[in-house]
Design an enzyme around this catalytic site. Structure first.
Site, mmCIF file in Angstrom:
data_model
loop_
_atom_site.group_PDB
_atom_site.id
_atom_site.type_symbol
_atom_site.label_atom_id
_atom_site.label_comp_id
_atom_site.label_asym_id
_atom_site.label_seq_id
_atom_site.Cartn_x
_atom_site.Cartn_y
_atom_site.Cartn_z
ATOM 1 N N LYS A 114 4.141 0.167 8.475
ATOM 2 C CA LYS A 114 4.003 1.584 7.714
ATOM 3 C C LYS A 114 5.167 2.309 7.973
ATOM 4 C CE LYS A 114 0.918 4.602 9.401
ATOM 5 N NZ LYS A 114 -0.538 5.232 9.652
ATOM 6 N N GLY A 123 0.862 -1.265 0.123
ATOM 7 C CA GLY A 123 -0.099 -0.071 0.175
ATOM 8 C C GLY A 123 0.838 1.134 -0.045
ATOM 9 N N ASP A 165 -10.123 10.535 9.704
ATOM 10 C CA ASP A 165 -9.870 9.995 8.265
ATOM 11 C C ASP A 165 -10.392 8.803 7.815
ATOM 12 O OD1 ASP A 165 -8.482 10.852 5.814
ATOM 13 O OD2 ASP A 165 -6.902 9.692 6.394
ATOM 14 N N GLY A 169 0.199 6.064 0.153
ATOM 15 C CA GLY A 169 -0.270 7.029 0.323
ATOM 16 C C GLY A 169 0.510 8.199 0.417
ATOM 17 N N GLY A 170 0.009 9.409 0.640
ATOM 18 C CA GLY A 170 0.664 10.645 0.667
ATOM 19 C C GLY A 170 1.689 10.558 1.773
ATOM 20 N N MET A 171 1.449 10.025 2.926
ATOM 21 C CA MET A 171 2.457 10.117 4.179
ATOM 22 C C MET A 171 3.496 9.006 3.874
ATOM 23 S SD MET A 171 1.342 12.882 5.653
ATOM 24 C CE MET A 171 2.017 12.590 7.343
#
Length: 560
Positions: free
Chosen positions: A54, A32, A154, A34-36
């Site tokens: 993560k 996965g 979120d 994402g922006g972070m």
């Protein structure tokens, strides 16, 4: 952060793949991004299990001051997740620092995110009843978080994970706010995915539990329609749409449509509570129009011509207020309908008018029974059979769970202290018998019966156990049909699940039968209890009411 099974960009990940973090977490492939940052599949070489890790890659590209803020956010995520105990919340196992950036070690979920599931679906959307089931599970996770003082902030399709064993989990509390903590974000900073931010957050207001429910509504809209309700060509126009525009009708939402509309009310006080939303999801999951949801549907002005077209000359003159269009069965009801008066302290839209074609949605043959029962504590007395005064029906939606010791004994019932140590309410005349290791109470040798099962857990949670039982029963029971199977909260135990189903019995007492099972873990997860009841379909309404009374009087054996 969205989790998926994509392996794109393998070249970029090749350097980090195989990296050992903190001497125990061996990175595998990227699942996965994402922006972070990115999410990795990894192997915990100490506990020999698969985990998700993560990586906050944003820390590599920010100033030192911002890096400090990011690290603080990461620590806050860990604290937030640690305060939530619920099978629908992804567990955070560890937080560590490596290569000058934070990493979070989490429970690995084998399955796609809701965002990926929508993209992968042949129709480009999720079937409405499945979306209602997903919504019910996310709502349960949010209720557990809110009870712990944590806001998610979120909720979006990328943060809803769909495990291949049918579990639904909510992940990424990375921007969660814990009540009582000072906020980390700086003045004017907006965090979250813009088209899933509640209007009050876009306006700069203080978020609350209702803000998460709004985001859940937007998430489910995306699931059933295949597109975000408010996403526009630019961030500014998207924020304007969130604040000022109503979403297009959810034409594929079926019975879920009015629930989505209710959750997407602009004013937080106009949205249903979590308890109300739960009842709505249960009805929508069964394909029934949730009547209560229509109380939240906004109204619009209707001209005299429209009234005459719908009702004929007797329809009246002038303008009236009628519900704005939502998907509904085609029907005409010329009788006046008045929306229920709103409870004190809550503002709701009211329809005081001749409701024409859409009135059928409000009253059109929707069953009044609600599967979700209200959990109640029983009397802590260890005495034997006693009698008492009748109590009010436990099926009322306004009833609240009573504390242990407050439940009164209804007429026609007895309180029984079973030799196995537990206590429960049993209808007078029902006798105890054993079926293997399980205790039954029956008035007619098993045509109707209560069954109590006590044992050591063999599964991660009761929901998983019931899913496993269902797989066996689907093959063994003729015409098995699930009514509902979902995690719930019983007696403040979040490790609990409710299962209701029907089947056809060919031996013993032939005919269609109905059954319901409340299962939960107690004693810190060391004991599994199941309270089960079964009877013929022909008088299920009575048996269902009896089941609620049985639960009210249920007391497990006292701890030694």
């Amino acid at each position: 952060m969205e989790q998926n099974q994509s392996n794109s960009g393998k070249g970029a990940e090749a350097v980090a793949a195989g990296l050992l973090l903190a001497g125990r977490y061996r990175l595998g492939d990227t699942i996965g991004r994402g922006g972070m940052g990115k999410v990795w599949r990894a192997h915990d070489e100490v506990l020999h299990r698969t985990v998700a890790v993560k990586e906050l890659t944003a820390a590599l590209y920010v100033a030192e001051a911002d890096r400090v803020v990011l690290h603080a956010r990461t620590q806050k995520e860990a604290r937030a997740a640690a305060r939530i105990t619920h099978p629908g919340v992804v567990t955070v196992h560890d937080v560590l620092d490596h290569d000058n950036r934070p990493w979070i070690v989490m429970q690995y979920v084998d399955g796609p995110s809701l965002a990926d599931a929508v993209k992968a679906a042949e129709t480009g959307r999720i079937e409405a009843r499945e979306a209602a089931r997903i919504g019910l599970h996310v709502l349960g996770a949010l209720r557990a978080a809110h009870a712990a003082g944590v806001l998610h902030r979120d909720v979006k399709p990328g943060n809803v994970l769909l495990a291949r064993d049918a579990r639904v989990l909510l992940t990424d509390f990375g921007i969660a706010a814990i009540e009582g903590d000072s906020t980390i974000t700086r003045t004017g900073e907006l965090v979250g995915s813009i088209d899933y931010l509640a209007p009050e957050r876009v306006r700069g207001g203080q978020p609350g539990p209702a803000s998460d429910l709004w985001s859940l509504g937007a998430t489910l809209y995306t699931a059933v329609q295949g597109e975000s309700p408010f996403r526009r060509s630019s961030p500014i126009s998207t924020m304007q749409a969130v604040v000022n525009e109503e979403p297009p009708p959810a034409t594929h939402a079926g019975a879920l449509a009015p629930v989505i509309t209710a959750l997407l009310r602009k004013d937080p006080e106009d949205r249903p509570s979590a308890e109300e939303a739960e009842r709505m999801f249960l009805e929508a999951m069964e394909g029934r129009e949730p009547k209560a949801a229509h109380e939240y549907v906004p109204t619009r002005q209707v001209s005299e011509a429209e009234l005459h077209a719908a009702n004929g000359p007797a329809g009246g003159s002038g303008t009236v207020r009628t519900p704005a269009p939502v998907p509904a069965p085609e029907a005409v009801v010329p009788a006046p309908v008045v929306a229920p008066a709103r409870p004190a302290g809550r503002r709701r839209w009211r329809t005081v008018a001749l409701v024409v074609a859409l009135a059928a949605v409000v009253g059109g043959g929707v069953g009044l029974a609600v599967l979700k029962y209200r959990d109640r504590g029983g009397d802590s007395s260890t005495g034997t059979t006693t009698t008492g005064t009748a109590s009010k029906s436990p099926d009322k939606a306004t009833d609240k769970p009573t504390k242990q010791g407050d439940a009164s004994l209804p007429d026609g019932w007895q309180r029984v202290k079973d030799p196995a140590g537990f206590t429960l309410f049993v209808p007078e005349g029902w006798r105890r018998q054993m079926d293997g290791k399980e205790v039954d109470y029956t008035p007619d040798d098993g045509r109707h019966y209560i069954r109590i099962s006590v044992g050591k857990p063999d599964f991660e949670n009761p929901y998983m156990h019931q899913l496993n039982l269902e797989k066996a029963l689907e093959k063994r029971l003729p015409k098995y049909q699930r009514i509902t199977l979902h995690s719930n909260t019983f007696r403040d135990q979040v490790n609990s699940s409710l299962w209701e189903f029907t089947y056809v019995e060919k031996k013993g007492f032939p005919g269609k039968r109905h059954a319901i099972d409340q299962m939960y873990f107690s004693d810190g997860g060391g004991t599994e209890y199941a309270v089960y009841m079964s009877g013929p379909e022909t008088d299920w309404a009575t048996t269902r009411e009896q089941f609620d009374t049985v639960l009210r009087g249920w007391q497990p054996p006292p701890l030694n």
